[in-house]
Design a protein around this motif. Structure first.
Motif, mmCIF file in Angstrom:
data_model
loop_
_atom_site.group_PDB
_atom_site.id
_atom_site.type_symbol
_atom_site.label_atom_id
_atom_site.label_comp_id
_atom_site.label_asym_id
_atom_site.label_seq_id
_atom_site.Cartn_x
_atom_site.Cartn_y
_atom_site.Cartn_z
ATOM 1 N N THR A 198 7.139 7.850 2.908
ATOM 2 C CA THR A 198 6.127 6.910 2.456
ATOM 3 C C THR A 198 6.143 6.804 0.938
ATOM 4 O O THR A 198 6.630 7.698 0.236
ATOM 5 C CB THR A 198 4.732 7.342 2.918
ATOM 6 N N LEU A 199 5.608 5.698 0.432
ATOM 7 C CA LEU A 199 5.549 5.512 -1.015
ATOM 8 C C LEU A 199 4.729 6.606 -1.674
ATOM 9 O O LEU A 199 5.033 7.028 -2.796
ATOM 10 C CB LEU A 199 4.955 4.140 -1.343
ATOM 11 N N ARG A 200 3.684 7.071 -1.000
ATOM 12 C CA ARG A 200 2.841 8.129 -1.573
ATOM 13 C C ARG A 200 3.662 9.382 -1.849
ATOM 14 O O ARG A 200 3.619 9.959 -2.948
ATOM 15 C CB ARG A 200 1.691 8.436 -0.621
ATOM 16 N N ASN A 201 4.433 9.797 -0.856
ATOM 17 C CA ASN A 201 5.260 10.996 -1.036
ATOM 18 C C ASN A 201 6.407 10.748 -2.001
ATOM 19 O O ASN A 201 6.810 11.642 -2.747
ATOM 20 C CB ASN A 201 5.809 11.461 0.319
ATOM 21 N N TRP A 202 6.927 9.525 -2.008
ATOM 22 C CA TRP A 202 8.010 9.173 -2.925
ATOM 23 C C TRP A 202 7.538 9.247 -4.374
ATOM 24 O O TRP A 202 8.263 9.718 -5.251
ATOM 25 C CB TRP A 202 8.517 7.786 -2.578
ATOM 26 N N VAL A 203 6.322 8.784 -4.629
ATOM 27 C CA VAL A 203 5.774 8.847 -5.984
ATOM 28 C C VAL A 203 5.614 10.295 -6.429
ATOM 29 O O VAL A 203 5.926 10.657 -7.572
ATOM 30 C CB VAL A 203 4.433 8.089 -6.047
ATOM 31 N N LEU A 204 5.126 11.159 -5.528
ATOM 32 C CA LEU A 204 4.955 12.574 -5.874
ATOM 33 C C LEU A 204 6.296 13.241 -6.160
ATOM 34 O O LEU A 204 6.389 14.107 -7.048
ATOM 35 C CB LEU A 204 4.227 13.294 -4.737
ATOM 36 N N GLU A 205 7.333 12.854 -5.448
ATOM 37 C CA GLU A 205 8.648 13.462 -5.653
ATOM 38 C C GLU A 205 9.302 12.983 -6.952
ATOM 39 O O GLU A 205 10.122 13.708 -7.527
ATOM 40 C CB GLU A 205 9.566 13.128 -4.473
ATOM 41 N N ASN A 206 8.974 11.768 -7.395
ATOM 42 C CA ASN A 206 9.629 11.195 -8.577
ATOM 43 C C ASN A 206 8.619 10.889 -9.681
ATOM 44 O O ASN A 206 8.751 9.905 -10.406
ATOM 45 C CB ASN A 206 10.363 9.903 -8.183
ATOM 46 N N PHE A 207 7.610 11.737 -9.807
ATOM 47 C CA PHE A 207 6.509 11.476 -10.721
ATOM 48 C C PHE A 207 6.994 11.340 -12.165
ATOM 49 O O PHE A 207 6.552 10.462 -12.913
ATOM 50 C CB PHE A 207 5.462 12.587 -10.609
ATOM 51 N N GLU A 208 7.916 12.187 -12.580
ATOM 52 C CA GLU A 208 8.375 12.159 -13.964
ATOM 53 C C GLU A 208 9.174 10.889 -14.277
ATOM 54 O O GLU A 208 9.050 10.327 -15.373
ATOM 55 C CB GLU A 208 9.228 13.400 -14.243
ATOM 56 N N LEU A 209 9.982 10.437 -13.321
ATOM 57 C CA LEU A 209 10.775 9.230 -13.557
ATOM 58 C C LEU A 209 9.924 7.958 -13.555
ATOM 59 O O LEU A 209 10.349 6.927 -14.074
ATOM 60 C CB LEU A 209 11.864 9.101 -12.485
ATOM 61 N N LEU A 210 8.722 8.058 -12.994
ATOM 62 C CA LEU A 210 7.859 6.884 -12.877
ATOM 63 C C LEU A 210 6.830 6.802 -13.997
ATOM 64 O O LEU A 210 5.866 6.052 -13.884
ATOM 65 C CB LEU A 210 7.132 6.913 -11.523
ATOM 66 N N HIS A 212 0.865 -1.183 0.000
ATOM 67 C CA HIS A 212 0.000 0.000 0.000
ATOM 68 C C HIS A 212 0.899 1.230 0.000
ATOM 69 O O HIS A 212 2.081 1.160 0.357
ATOM 70 C CB HIS A 212 -0.963 0.001 1.191
ATOM 71 N N PHE A 213 0.343 2.364 -0.379
ATOM 72 C CA PHE A 213 1.153 3.558 -0.591
ATOM 73 C C PHE A 213 1.483 4.299 0.697
ATOM 74 O O PHE A 213 2.191 5.312 0.662
ATOM 75 C CB PHE A 213 0.458 4.492 -1.588
ATOM 76 N N ASN A 214 0.983 3.829 1.840
ATOM 77 C CA ASN A 214 1.406 4.399 3.111
ATOM 78 C C ASN A 214 2.608 3.657 3.690
ATOM 79 O O ASN A 214 3.097 4.023 4.756
ATOM 80 C CB ASN A 214 0.251 4.358 4.121
ATOM 81 N N ALA A 215 3.045 2.624 2.998
ATOM 82 C CA ALA A 215 4.182 1.840 3.476
ATOM 83 C C ALA A 215 5.490 2.576 3.218
ATOM 84 O O ALA A 215 5.570 3.490 2.387
ATOM 85 C CB ALA A 215 4.198 0.468 2.800
ATOM 86 N N ILE A 216 6.525 2.158 3.935
ATOM 87 C CA ILE A 216 7.856 2.746 3.811
ATOM 88 C C ILE A 216 8.842 1.646 3.448
ATOM 89 O O ILE A 216 8.840 0.574 4.063
ATOM 90 C CB ILE A 216 8.286 3.436 5.115
ATOM 91 N N TYR A 217 9.671 1.914 2.457
ATOM 92 C CA TYR A 217 10.707 0.969 2.045
ATOM 93 C C TYR A 217 12.048 1.695 2.028
ATOM 94 O O TYR A 217 12.113 2.907 1.766
ATOM 95 C CB TYR A 217 10.421 0.391 0.666
#
Length: 504
Positions: free
Chosen positions: A387-399, A300-305
């Motif tokens: 969190t994955l949610r914030n990570w996705v927002l920070e790297n939106f273009e690379l994803l 889930h996107f609230n998880a941390i890796y």
């Protein structure tokens, strides 16, 4: 199977007057002192102190006997053969034993080899006297302290005609090998030791072409770790290649297999397949034991890796980066008209998406391929507290062309990503009071059990939560067992006073 696991192999025989005697030992000097130039300086252990376990009473013969001494484990299968008029005092007792490290975790596989070898030698002795007719009577006449083995006596002393006239006439010497070679039994010890240590199997012809000793070490799998409701199974092989009869005997397994896709937890599988949760956990445990499944965390996107130290391997391994790029890119369906779909069943250990099709598919594959430098940057940007949610927002273009779930799964499977779990710890006295209150409410709810109460109902939310606030239960476990989402759990946690949320 580690090499050189067997430290020594020896053949011992019981003499009616002088007790247990070691006839053959490989390497020389490993069990009893030896004058051979190639012998070990000192034995691995003191043989007389454990000889009663190597050649035990007849009640313990024809069964596996193990003993530990001086940090070594001796595994033997003592055999007693009755033969009226054939043997001195009408019996022949011997043992063909292995010496292993005491802490060898897979010694059970060697135990089966020793048991099989003991039974084979028993059959050979009963059929043609394979062991007894090779013996030299003089091995029983050497002084106990001189430490000379039968092999060395064969090298230093010559047999005389008087030996055949002695009382123990049945111990006639039989050698098909030249004097000093040690005979067939000694050669058998050498070949078994070398072959099992180097190849984990051996095939040795003895007596004639119709008699062969076939031994094989099978790896011993440790019991799998307990399977919990919040674990997510992911298939590592394509079970459709197996015949239906292979898995049809397990009804629970047959029902849950269609729903295993690497995203559903064991609890979710139990609901979809309408199976008992305990039976579902047992079925998944069987798959894990045989290497058909690996276990993941609930995504889930609230998880941390965060990356592990193995991230260096990914950064430097070009082939691993290419494999990752093929696995995580989107779309995963047909890339061009006429190209067949990408195979849905992926071996998670190889994590290799197999694309098929024509040239147009290959061109489109290159168009959607993720640059390897982007993958390195994305993996190294994961960290504690993000969190994955914030990570996705920070790297939106690379994803843009990256499937986030498959991206995370690849890292976890390969071992260079790990999940940072969330735990709750009640630090105030009000938390203890809350535990007593919820324990009382749980007792009052006992009549509801067995009345079809469903998880997720209002009644289920009255289940005790305080028992999870000791820092030993992750939020995945809490949410799965209480059938609540993380937001609702956090809201209920606030009612227990001061509760600290930690990540580790």
């Amino acid at each position: 199977m580690p090499t050189r696991m067997i430290k020594s192999i020896f053949f011992t025989r019981f003499h009616p007057e002088k007790g247990s005697r070691v006839l053959h030992q490989v390497p020389e000097g490993s069990i009893t002192p030896s004058a051979s130039p190639s012998a070990l300086k000192q034995p691995l252990f003191h043989f007389p102190s454990v000889s009663d376990y190597i050649i035990p009473r007849q009640e313990f013969c024809d069964r596996l006997v193990t003993t530990c001494t001086n940090r070594y484990r001796v595994v033997g299968y003592p055999v007693c053969i009755k033969g009226e008029g054939k043997y001195y005092r009408n019996e022949f007792i011997f043992n063909f034993a292995l010496v292993l490290d005491e802490d060898a975790a897979d010694w059970g596989s060697y135990a089966s080899v020793v048991r099989k070898l003991g039974r084979l030698l028993r059959a050979l002795e009963e059929q043609g006297g394979f062991l007894s007719r090779e013996e030299d009577l003089r091995m029983f006449e050497d002084d106990e302290d001189d430490g000379l083995s039968w092999k060395e006596l064969g090298q230093t002393e010559s047999q005389t005609d008087d030996d055949d006239e002695r009382e123990d006439r049945h111990f006639n010497t039989w050698r098909s090998e030249p004097s000093g070679s040690g005979g067939k039994v000694y050669a058998l010890c050498e070949m078994i030791l070398e072959d099992l240590n180097n190849y984990c199997e051996c095939m040795i012809p003895i007596v004639d072409d119709s008699n062969t000793i076939n031994l094989k070490l099978f790896p011993t799998h440790l019991p799998p770790a307990p399977i919990f409701a919040w674990h997510v199974p992911l298939l590592t092989i394509d079970l459709s290649s197996f015949s239906s009869t292979t898995i049809s005997s397990d009804l629970t397994l047959t029902r849950i297999l269609p729903y295993i896709d690497g995203t559903r937890s064991v609890s979710h599988l139990s609901q979809l397949a309408d199976t008992d949760l305990s039976l579902t956990r047992k079925a998944v445990q069987h798959l894990v034991y045989y290497g058909c499944v690996i276990l993941l965390d609930i995504f889930h996107f609230n998880a941390i890796y965060a990356p592990t130290a193995e991230i260096y391997d990914f950064i430097t391994d070009q082939s691993l980066q290419e494999e990752c790029a093929r696995y995580v890119r989107i779309p995963h369906i047909s890339l061009a008209h006429g190209a067949r779909d990408e195979r849905k069943t992926l071996a998670a250990r190889n994590v290799l998406a197999e694309d098929g099709g024509n040239e147009a598919a290959a061109v489109d594959a290159d168009r959607y391929r993720v640059p390897k430098e982007h993958l390195v940057k994305l993996y190294t940007s994961l960290k504690q507290g993000l969190t994955l949610r914030n990570w996705v927002l920070e790297n939106f273009e690379l994803l843009t062309c990256v499937d986030v779930r498959r991206f995370i799964t690849f890292g976890v499977i390969k071992g260079f990503l790990y999940r940072v779990h969330k735990y709750a710890i009640a630090t105030s006295s009000s938390g203890v009071a809350g535990f007593e209150e919820e324990k009382r409410r749980e007792v009052l709810m006992k009549p509801l059990e067995g009345e079809g109460r469903a998880y997720g109902s209002d009644a289920s939310r009255e289940l005790p939560l305080a028992r999870y606030l000791d820092g030993l239960h992750s939020f995945d476990e809490i949410c799965t067992e209480l059938r609540m989402n993380e937001r609702d759990v956090l809201e209920r946690v606030k009612g227990f006073g001061e509760v600290q949320i930690i990540h580790r």
